[in-house]
Design a protein around this motif. Sequence first.
Motif, PDB file in Angstrom:
ATOM      1  N   TYR A 186       0.965  -1.237  -0.103  1.00 15.48           N
ATOM      2  CA  TYR A 186      -0.113   0.090   0.184  1.00 15.48           C
ATOM      3  C   TYR A 186       0.848   1.200  -0.069  1.00 15.48           C
ATOM      4  O   TYR A 186       0.666   2.260  -0.833  1.00 15.48           O
ATOM      5  CB  TYR A 186      -0.935   0.089   1.197  1.00 15.48           C
ATOM      6  N   ILE A 206      -2.819  -3.686  -4.583  1.00  9.89           N
ATOM      7  CA  ILE A 206      -4.112  -3.764  -5.281  1.00  9.89           C
ATOM      8  C   ILE A 206      -5.286  -2.864  -4.694  1.00  9.89           C
ATOM      9  O   ILE A 206      -5.978  -2.078  -5.001  1.00  9.89           O
ATOM     10  CB  ILE A 206      -4.523  -5.314  -5.529  1.00  9.89           C
ATOM     11  N   ARG A 207      -5.115  -2.957  -3.280  1.00 11.45           N
ATOM     12  CA  ARG A 207      -6.119  -2.376  -2.156  1.00 11.45           C
ATOM     13  C   ARG A 207      -5.864  -0.769  -2.736  1.00 11.45           C
ATOM     14  O   ARG A 207      -6.854  -0.036  -2.636  1.00 11.45           O
ATOM     15  CB  ARG A 207      -5.837  -2.610  -0.870  1.00 11.45           C
ATOM     16  N   LEU A 242      -4.588   0.869  -5.109  1.00 12.23           N
ATOM     17  CA  LEU A 242      -4.810   1.320  -6.403  1.00 12.23           C
ATOM     18  C   LEU A 242      -6.529   1.454  -6.551  1.00 12.23           C
ATOM     19  O   LEU A 242      -6.940   2.581  -6.782  1.00 12.23           O
ATOM     20  CB  LEU A 242      -4.261   0.382  -7.390  1.00 12.23           C
ATOM     21  N   LYS A 243      -6.950   0.321  -5.790  1.00 12.51           N
ATOM     22  CA  LYS A 243      -8.526   0.568  -5.807  1.00 12.51           C
ATOM     23  C   LYS A 243      -8.991   1.789  -5.091  1.00 12.51           C
ATOM     24  O   LYS A 243      -9.763   2.263  -5.636  1.00 12.51           O
ATOM     25  CB  LYS A 243      -9.253  -0.690  -5.141  1.00 12.51           C
ATOM     26  N   ASP A 244      -8.547   2.185  -4.013  1.00 15.71           N
ATOM     27  CA  ASP A 244      -8.699   3.380  -3.162  1.00 15.71           C
ATOM     28  C   ASP A 244      -8.439   4.563  -4.177  1.00 15.71           C
ATOM     29  O   ASP A 244      -9.153   5.615  -3.757  1.00 15.71           O
ATOM     30  CB  ASP A 244      -7.961   3.450  -1.986  1.00 15.71           C
ATOM     31  N   GLY A 287      -9.027   4.680  -7.587  1.00 13.83           N
ATOM     32  CA  GLY A 287      -9.986   4.429  -8.621  1.00 13.83           C
ATOM     33  C   GLY A 287      -9.229   3.892  -9.802  1.00 13.83           C
ATOM     34  O   GLY A 287      -9.403   4.034 -11.011  1.00 13.83           O
ATOM     35  N   SER A 319      -8.221   0.280 -11.354  1.00 15.76           N
ATOM     36  CA  SER A 319      -8.640  -1.155 -11.607  1.00 15.76           C
ATOM     37  C   SER A 319      -7.545  -1.836 -12.155  1.00 15.76           C
ATOM     38  O   SER A 319      -6.609  -1.678 -12.951  1.00 15.76           O
ATOM     39  CB  SER A 319      -9.766  -1.085 -12.566  1.00 15.76           C
ATOM     40  N   ASN A 339      -6.456  -1.180 -15.867  1.00 13.29           N
ATOM     41  CA  ASN A 339      -5.931   0.021 -15.817  1.00 13.29           C
ATOM     42  C   ASN A 339      -4.425  -0.176 -15.717  1.00 13.29           C
ATOM     43  O   ASN A 339      -3.442   0.605 -16.218  1.00 13.29           O
ATOM     44  CB  ASN A 339      -6.311   1.175 -14.895  1.00 13.29           C
ATOM     45  N   SER A 391      -4.774 -11.156 -12.370  1.00 12.63           N
ATOM     46  CA  SER A 391      -4.356  -9.855 -11.880  1.00 12.63           C
ATOM     47  C   SER A 391      -3.333  -9.187 -13.021  1.00 12.63           C
ATOM     48  O   SER A 391      -3.026  -7.961 -13.083  1.00 12.63           O
ATOM     49  CB  SER A 391      -3.460  -9.767 -10.525  1.00 12.63           C
TER      50      SER A 391
END
Length: 346
Positions: free
Chosen positions: A243, A272-273, A275-277, A279, A281, A285, A345
Amino acid sequence: MKKPLTIKDIAELANVSIATVSRVLNNNSWVSDKTREKVQKVIDEHHFSPNLMARSMISRKSMTLAVVVSDITSPYFATLVEQIEKACQQAGYKIVLFDTQSANKRSESSLVIAEDQIFSTIIDSQLDGVIILGGNIDYLNIPEGYLEGLQKLIATLPVIVVGRKLAHYGYTCLQRDQVNCVKMITGYLLEKGHRDIAFIGGSPGVYMTGQRVNAFRETLQQAGIAAENAQVIETNFYAQHGYEAIKKLLASGRALPQALLAINDRVAMGAIRALKDNGISVPENIAVASCECFPGSEYYVPRLTTVDHQNNVLGQHVIQQMMTLLQDMLPESPAIPPLFVAGESA
């Protein structure tokens, strides 16, 4: 009254060593069927039924091994210890676990136990052998006290290290393949058309990190990509560090790379968490892959593209080597090839 037979007597009657009789009694899988039958015949003929205390007194063995691990909460160490314990049980041995908590450098310094102190405890505990998993031996700058303690340990007991081999220290070493796992997964990302790839995770002070980062850069170089331009963000080995790596990446002002290569699955999950936070994907992306598979990754969303280092096989090899050392023989160090694991992934 007739004196009851001892393990030593059984060994003489069967014309085998005391250690072989012990392995038969403990249902050790590393005894040939022919030898097992010969020993068992003598045992049956004399109605021999030893207890564990008598067995230990005669053989001068505790039938117990020490396992020193630098963080049992790490999936790598937890799964490897599990496999080692299973193999130990098959060999008729128990393990005593020493967890130093030195891998995940924490602010609560009281949690970290000096490994040289643990070595002294092991020497005083009359154990049969020692298995060292990580710790100070894997750092580039090793404390002098650790090296002195390691030397005393080697002089006292059979020692197996899963990790780095130090020159001039006489322990048995089982080294994982830290190069081909990276070349395999980096090559896969390149085959998918990704040219801008960043490496995240690991620590600059750890020998294994250097091995993996160098293999990453070398693979890029061989593909005609300027490796010096590839971003390498070394944080550490846990999810929170994945993160943090993404936060640093986004704060750098550079364009987002096409793909990320994490040092292990936990770092990949943290990335990944993050990146999702923000926006972003995965894999739409940006692609994310890992150099090292951990149990449970197959249930993550998305399933991780990663590399299996075959810890189940590694654990078996560790105990096979230890059983060989306990017979005063030099063990072989077989190579355990990493296996590519296709995911979603990347």
